[in-house]
Design a protein around this motif. Structure first.
Motif, mmCIF file in Angstrom:
data_model
loop_
_atom_site.group_PDB
_atom_site.id
_atom_site.type_symbol
_atom_site.label_atom_id
_atom_site.label_comp_id
_atom_site.label_asym_id
_atom_site.label_seq_id
_atom_site.Cartn_x
_atom_site.Cartn_y
_atom_site.Cartn_z
ATOM 1 N N ARG A 1 -0.064 13.784 -5.282
ATOM 2 C CA ARG A 1 -1.485 13.712 -4.955
ATOM 3 C C ARG A 1 -2.373 14.045 -6.149
ATOM 4 O O ARG A 1 -3.464 13.498 -6.297
ATOM 5 N N LYS B 1 -3.801 7.116 -2.819
ATOM 6 C CA LYS B 1 -3.328 5.826 -2.306
ATOM 7 C C LYS B 1 -3.372 4.789 -3.418
ATOM 8 O O LYS B 1 -4.357 4.701 -4.164
ATOM 9 N N GLU C 1 0.858 -1.185 0.000
ATOM 10 C CA GLU C 1 0.000 0.000 0.000
ATOM 11 C C GLU C 1 0.895 1.237 0.000
ATOM 12 O O GLU C 1 1.796 1.347 0.843
ATOM 13 N N SER D 1 1.058 5.470 -0.125
ATOM 14 C CA SER D 1 0.385 6.774 -0.040
ATOM 15 C C SER D 1 1.152 7.812 -0.844
ATOM 16 O O SER D 1 2.380 7.810 -0.870
ATOM 17 N N ASP E 1 -3.773 11.353 -8.466
ATOM 18 C CA ASP E 1 -4.670 10.309 -7.977
ATOM 19 C C ASP E 1 -5.519 10.862 -6.835
ATOM 20 O O ASP E 1 -4.999 11.150 -5.757
ATOM 21 N N GLY F 1 -7.513 9.645 -4.729
ATOM 22 C CA GLY F 1 -7.495 8.916 -3.449
ATOM 23 C C GLY F 1 -6.169 9.010 -2.738
ATOM 24 O O GLY F 1 -6.054 8.719 -1.554
#
Lengths: 86, 172, 172, 86
Positions: D12, D19, D4, D6, D15, D17
Motif C-alpha cells: 500500500r 490500486k 485491476e 489491489s 501507491d 490509491g
C-alpha cells in the motif's frame, strides 16, 4: 482421640448432618481413620459401598493426607470421594 | 498487584462472570487471553438433565486453586495472570459451573496455561457434582480419585469423562 | 439456525464483543466453551507500541473464515458452534484485535477447535498489521506467506511469531 | 487484457490509491500478472523490494490462485504479501 470428619459428595446422603465424630487411637495414622470410618459405615449406613471408601482420600482444610501419614491432632478432617468438579 | 483470582461463588449470589475473568487477566503487555467456560448440559450419558448440585470442601478447594495457579506461574511466568471461579449450589441447564482464564504475552502460553488450569482444577479439586434428571432421580458423579494423587497432574492435554457410577437413591 | 458467525468489525463501529461470542457459541447441549481474545500489546520486539492498523482484503478474509469454520465443523461436528470476529482500522494498546470461540458438548473438542480456528485465521487470512511506535515509526509485520499454501494448516498446535522485517518509511 | 490489481499491507505504501491496472497477454496465467507487477514496480516504486513480491500470493475475492493457474478474465485481483492478522 476424637476426630471430627466431614462427609462430601455421595457420602453426604448417608448422613443428613454430613459430619461424624470418630474415635481413633492416640498417634493414629490416616489409615486408622479410614478403618474407623469403614467400621462405622458398616454399622450405620444401609447403602454403604466399601469400594467408594477405598477410592476416597482424607484431607484437612489445607492438604490431602496419605494413609501412612500421621493424623494431625485436633484438626477437623474430611473424606473425599472421587471428585467431579467443573 | 495480585495476579491470581481464585474464587467459589454461591449461585444464590449470582452467576459466574466471564467478562470479569477477561478483565482480570488483561494487561497492556499481554497479547493473548484464553478462557474456558463450563456450563451445565441438558443431557448426560443419554439422560435428560434438569440441573446439577455442586458440593465442595471450600477451604481445601480454594487452597488447591491457589496452589495450581502458583505452580502454573512458575512455569509460564513471570508474566501470567490467572482466573479460576467455580460455582456452588444448585445450577440449572445452561448455568455456568466454572470459568477459568489465562492472560500472557503470547497466545501459545495463554492456551497451554488455560488448558492446564482447567484440567487440574477438574481433576484435583474437592468438588462433587450431583446430577438431577427429569425422572426425579439424582446421581453423584464419581470422577477422579484423589488417593495417591500427588497433585502433579500437569499434562494439560488429558481429559476423561467423569463416570457416573453411583445412583443415589437417597437423594430423590 | 446458523452455527458459524464470521465477521469483520471496523473499530470505528465499536470494539469486538467477547460476551456476544460466548452467547453465540452457547447451546443447552454444550458443556464446553473455549475462547481466545487477541489484544494489542504495548511492546513488540522491545519497541514501545502506541497502536496497530489492520489492513485486510475483506471479501477474501470472510470467505476464508467461513471455509475454516466449515472444515473444522466436518471434523469436530456436527455439534459445534464457531465464532470469528476480526477488527479493522487503527487500534490502540489494549484494544481487541480478534475474538474466536468454539462451543461443543465436551471441553477437549472446544479447546482443540478454538485453537485450530485462531491458528488458521492467523496463518491464512489476508490481514496485515502495521505497528506504530512511540518514535513515530511504523512497520508492516510480515508473517505467513500464502504462496503455496493449501489452506490445510490444521495442526492446531503450531505458533510462530510474525516477524517484522519491513520498516515502512513511507507510512510515517 | 487489463487486470485491476489491489495492493495490501506493505505494498500500500508504494501507491496511495492502492490500486493498479496492469496489462497482461490474453490467456495469461497468474505468473504473468506477477511479472507485470514486477516490471511496473521496478519502474515506479523507489523502495520496491522484489523479495516481498516473491513471497506474495495473488487472489480473487474468493480464492488464492497459484502461479500456474489461468488468470480469470474480468475479475479484480489482489496481491497479498505475507499475512499478519490476529
Amino acid at each position: 482421640m476424637k476426630v471430627e470428619l466431614s462427609l462430601f459428595g455421595a457420602f453426604r446422603s448417608h448422613d443428613p448432618g454430613a459430619k461424624l465424630v470418630l474415635e481413633v487411637p492416640e498417634g493414629a495414622r490416616v489409615a486408622d481413620l479410614r478403618e474407623a470410618l469403614d467400621r462405622y459405615a458398616r454399622e450405620h449406613w444401609s447403602a454403604y459401598r466399601p469400594e467408594l471408601l477405598k477410592a476416597s482420600a482424607f484431607a484437612s482444610e489445607t492438604t490431602v493426607l496419605r494413609d501412612a501419614e500421621a493424623l494431625p491432632e485436633g484438626v477437623p478432617m474430611a473424606v473425599l470421594p472421587p471428585v467431579s468438579g467443573g | 498487584m495480585e495476579r491470581f483470582h481464585c474464587a467459589v461463588t454461591d449461585i444464590a449470589d449470582g452467576p459466574l462472570d466471564p467478562a470479569a475473568a477477561l478483565d482480570f487477566v488483561s494487561d497492556p503487555g499481554f497479547g493473548g487471553i484464553a478462557m474456558f467456560v463450563g456450563r451445565v448440559r441438558d443431557l448426560n450419558h443419554g439422560r435428560v438433565v434438569t440441573g446439577v448440585s455442586y458440593d465442595m470442601f471450600e477451604p481445601l478447594a480454594l487452597n488447591g486453586f491457589r496452589a495450581i495457579a502458583e505452580d502454573i506461574d512458575t512455569r509460564f511466568g513471570p508474566k501470567v495472570r490467572l482466573y479460576v471461579a467455580h460455582a456452588k449450589g444448585r445450577l440449572g441447564v445452561g448455568d455456568l459451573a466454572v470459568v477459568v482464564a489465562a492472560g500472557t504475552p503470547h497466545r501459545d502460553e495463554a492456551f497451554r496455561a488455560c488448558r492446564e488450569l482447567i484440567e487440574r482444577v477438574k481433576h484435583t479439586s474437592p468438588i462433587w457434582k450431583q446430577e438431577h434428571y427429569e425422572d426425579g432421580d439424582s446421581v453423584w458423579s464419581e470422577g477422579c480419585s484423589l488417593c495417591g494423587s500427588d497433585d502433579t497432574d500437569g499434562a494439560g492435554e488429558r481429559e476423561h469423562d467423569h463416570g457416573d457410577v453411583h445412583r443415589d437413591g437417597a437423594a430423590r
